[in-house]
Design a protein around this motif. Structure first.
Motif, PDB file in Angstrom:
ATOM      1  N   PHE A 138      -4.584  -7.769 -12.518  1.00 39.18           N
ATOM      2  CA  PHE A 138      -3.423  -6.951 -12.229  1.00 39.18           C
ATOM      3  C   PHE A 138      -3.654  -6.071 -11.004  1.00 39.18           C
ATOM      4  O   PHE A 138      -2.749  -5.816 -10.253  1.00 39.18           O
ATOM      5  CB  PHE A 138      -3.041  -6.097 -13.437  1.00 39.18           C
ATOM      6  CG  PHE A 138      -2.414  -6.891 -14.537  1.00 39.18           C
ATOM      7  CD1 PHE A 138      -1.216  -7.545 -14.335  1.00 39.18           C
ATOM      8  CD2 PHE A 138      -3.023  -7.001 -15.770  1.00 39.18           C
ATOM      9  CE1 PHE A 138      -0.625  -8.279 -15.335  1.00 39.18           C
ATOM     10  CE2 PHE A 138      -2.443  -7.739 -16.776  1.00 39.18           C
ATOM     11  CZ  PHE A 138      -1.242  -8.385 -16.570  1.00 39.18           C
ATOM     12  N   ARG A 139      -4.878  -5.635 -10.795  1.00 37.26           N
ATOM     13  CA  ARG A 139      -5.165  -4.824  -9.617  1.00 37.26           C
ATOM     14  C   ARG A 139      -4.990  -5.638  -8.340  1.00 37.26           C
ATOM     15  O   ARG A 139      -4.482  -5.155  -7.353  1.00 37.26           O
ATOM     16  CB  ARG A 139      -6.583  -4.259  -9.693  1.00 37.26           C
ATOM     17  CG  ARG A 139      -6.715  -3.179 -10.714  1.00 37.26           C
ATOM     18  CD  ARG A 139      -8.080  -2.561 -10.680  1.00 37.26           C
ATOM     19  NE  ARG A 139      -8.268  -1.765 -11.872  1.00 37.26           N
ATOM     20  CZ  ARG A 139      -9.387  -1.646 -12.530  1.00 37.26           C
ATOM     21  NH1 ARG A 139     -10.473  -2.264 -12.103  1.00 37.26           N
ATOM     22  NH2 ARG A 139      -9.464  -0.903 -13.600  1.00 37.26           N
ATOM     23  N   VAL A 140      -5.427  -6.870  -8.369  1.00 28.01           N
ATOM     24  CA  VAL A 140      -5.260  -7.735  -7.195  1.00 28.01           C
ATOM     25  C   VAL A 140      -3.776  -7.982  -6.948  1.00 28.01           C
ATOM     26  O   VAL A 140      -3.307  -7.907  -5.807  1.00 28.01           O
ATOM     27  CB  VAL A 140      -6.033  -9.065  -7.394  1.00 28.01           C
ATOM     28  CG1 VAL A 140      -5.682 -10.061  -6.311  1.00 28.01           C
ATOM     29  CG2 VAL A 140      -7.522  -8.808  -7.427  1.00 28.01           C
ATOM     30  N   ARG A 141      -3.052  -8.241  -8.011  1.00 29.12           N
ATOM     31  CA  ARG A 141      -1.614  -8.473  -7.873  1.00 29.12           C
ATOM     32  C   ARG A 141      -0.931  -7.216  -7.331  1.00 29.12           C
ATOM     33  O   ARG A 141      -0.055  -7.296  -6.479  1.00 29.12           O
ATOM     34  CB  ARG A 141      -1.024  -8.856  -9.224  1.00 29.12           C
ATOM     35  CG  ARG A 141       0.408  -9.340  -9.106  1.00 29.12           C
ATOM     36  CD  ARG A 141       0.983  -9.735 -10.423  1.00 29.12           C
ATOM     37  NE  ARG A 141       0.249 -10.837 -11.018  1.00 29.12           N
ATOM     38  CZ  ARG A 141       0.351 -11.208 -12.283  1.00 29.12           C
ATOM     39  NH1 ARG A 141       1.163 -10.559 -13.095  1.00 29.12           N
ATOM     40  NH2 ARG A 141      -0.337 -12.222 -12.761  1.00 29.12           N
ATOM     41  N   ASP A 142      -1.313  -6.060  -7.839  1.00 23.86           N
ATOM     42  CA  ASP A 142      -0.748  -4.809  -7.334  1.00 23.86           C
ATOM     43  C   ASP A 142      -1.101  -4.603  -5.872  1.00 23.86           C
ATOM     44  O   ASP A 142      -0.264  -4.139  -5.083  1.00 23.86           O
ATOM     45  CB  ASP A 142      -1.248  -3.627  -8.158  1.00 23.86           C
ATOM     46  CG  ASP A 142      -0.668  -3.602  -9.560  1.00 23.86           C
ATOM     47  OD1 ASP A 142       0.352  -4.284  -9.777  1.00 23.86           O
ATOM     48  OD2 ASP A 142      -1.238  -2.905 -10.418  1.00 23.86           O
ATOM     49  N   GLY A 143      -2.320  -4.933  -5.494  1.00 21.53           N
ATOM     50  CA  GLY A 143      -2.740  -4.797  -4.096  1.00 21.53           C
ATOM     51  C   GLY A 143      -1.922  -5.684  -3.174  1.00 21.53           C
ATOM     52  O   GLY A 143      -1.508  -5.267  -2.091  1.00 21.53           O
ATOM     53  N   PHE A 144      -1.684  -6.925  -3.617  1.00 25.35           N
ATOM     54  CA  PHE A 144      -0.851  -7.816  -2.812  1.00 25.35           C
ATOM     55  C   PHE A 144       0.592  -7.301  -2.737  1.00 25.35           C
ATOM     56  O   PHE A 144       1.254  -7.432  -1.709  1.00 25.35           O
ATOM     57  CB  PHE A 144      -0.872  -9.239  -3.376  1.00 25.35           C
ATOM     58  CG  PHE A 144      -2.096 -10.015  -2.995  1.00 25.35           C
ATOM     59  CD1 PHE A 144      -2.495 -10.124  -1.672  1.00 25.35           C
ATOM     60  CD2 PHE A 144      -2.850 -10.642  -3.968  1.00 25.35           C
ATOM     61  CE1 PHE A 144      -3.616 -10.840  -1.331  1.00 25.35           C
ATOM     62  CE2 PHE A 144      -3.972 -11.360  -3.638  1.00 25.35           C
ATOM     63  CZ  PHE A 144      -4.366 -11.452  -2.319  1.00 25.35           C
ATOM     64  N   GLY A 145       1.065  -6.720  -3.820  1.00 26.49           N
ATOM     65  CA  GLY A 145       2.418  -6.153  -3.811  1.00 26.49           C
ATOM     66  C   GLY A 145       2.528  -4.985  -2.848  1.00 26.49           C
ATOM     67  O   GLY A 145       3.507  -4.869  -2.103  1.00 26.49           O
TER      68      GLY A 145
END
Length: 185
Positions: free
Chosen positions: A6-13
């Motif tokens: 989720f952190r990676v996804r948030d970072g990409f967002g």
């Protein structure tokens, strides 16, 4: 492991949001720059109309007030966001809103582009003769017509409110304007 995904996804967002805002800023600056260039070409033509800068400024003031009136008609009382509106009507309202905002904001931006810029030594920042006069005529025309339209609208609203008050008074006089509990007493 689920937390890091989720952190990676948030970072990409977040990165995507920043890139979107940067692209939006670039497009906005490009549009404003091209618009300023076009306006600097159009202002000398506008102030050379018969009657000069006064007529051009007055005409642009009338355009702005008409855009304001059109915006009031597009988004008048009971017009915006009805639940039963179909998609074509919502699209028509959005297009109408865009046209009205362009009519309201376009003329002053056009006239501002003819005024001299600060801290610019290029010939593209020079004062265009007649722009100040046109801007003064624009301000006077838009101000007076806007005031007249606003006063007329307020008079119509107050007349409607007075009519509704009179209707309620007549109903109360007949005993029909009271609540059920008040009528039973």
């Amino acid at each position: 492991m689920a937390g890091s995904r989720f952190r990676v996804r948030d970072g990409f967002g977040i990165a995507g949001g920043v890139l979107f805002l940067a692209a939006l800023l670039a497009v906005l600056l490009l549009v404003l720059g091209v618009g300023r260039g076009l306006a600097r070409e159009a202002v000398p033509v506008l102030v050379d109309v018969p009657g000069g800068a006064w007529v051009a400024g007055g005409a642009l003031g009338i355009v702005s007030v008409l855009g304001w009136i059109g915006g009031a008609l597009v988004f008048g009382a009971g017009a915006a966001n009805k639940a039963g509106e179909g998609r074509p009507l919502r699209v028509a309202r959005a297009v109408g809103s865009t046209v009205c905002w362009a009519a309201v904001l376009g003329p002053p931006l056009l006239l501002f582009s003819g005024l001299p810029s600060r801290n610019c030594r290029s010939y593209t920042c020079e004062y265009l003769p007649g722009t100040g006069t046109a801007f003064l005529a624009y301000a006077v025309t838009a101000g007076l017509l806007g005031l007249l339209c606003h006063r007329r609208r307020r008079a119509l609203v107050e007349a409607g409110e007075a009519e509704r008050r009179e209707r309620r008074r007549a109903l109360r006089k007949k005993g029909r304007g009271k609540s059920r509990a008040a009528r039973l007493r």
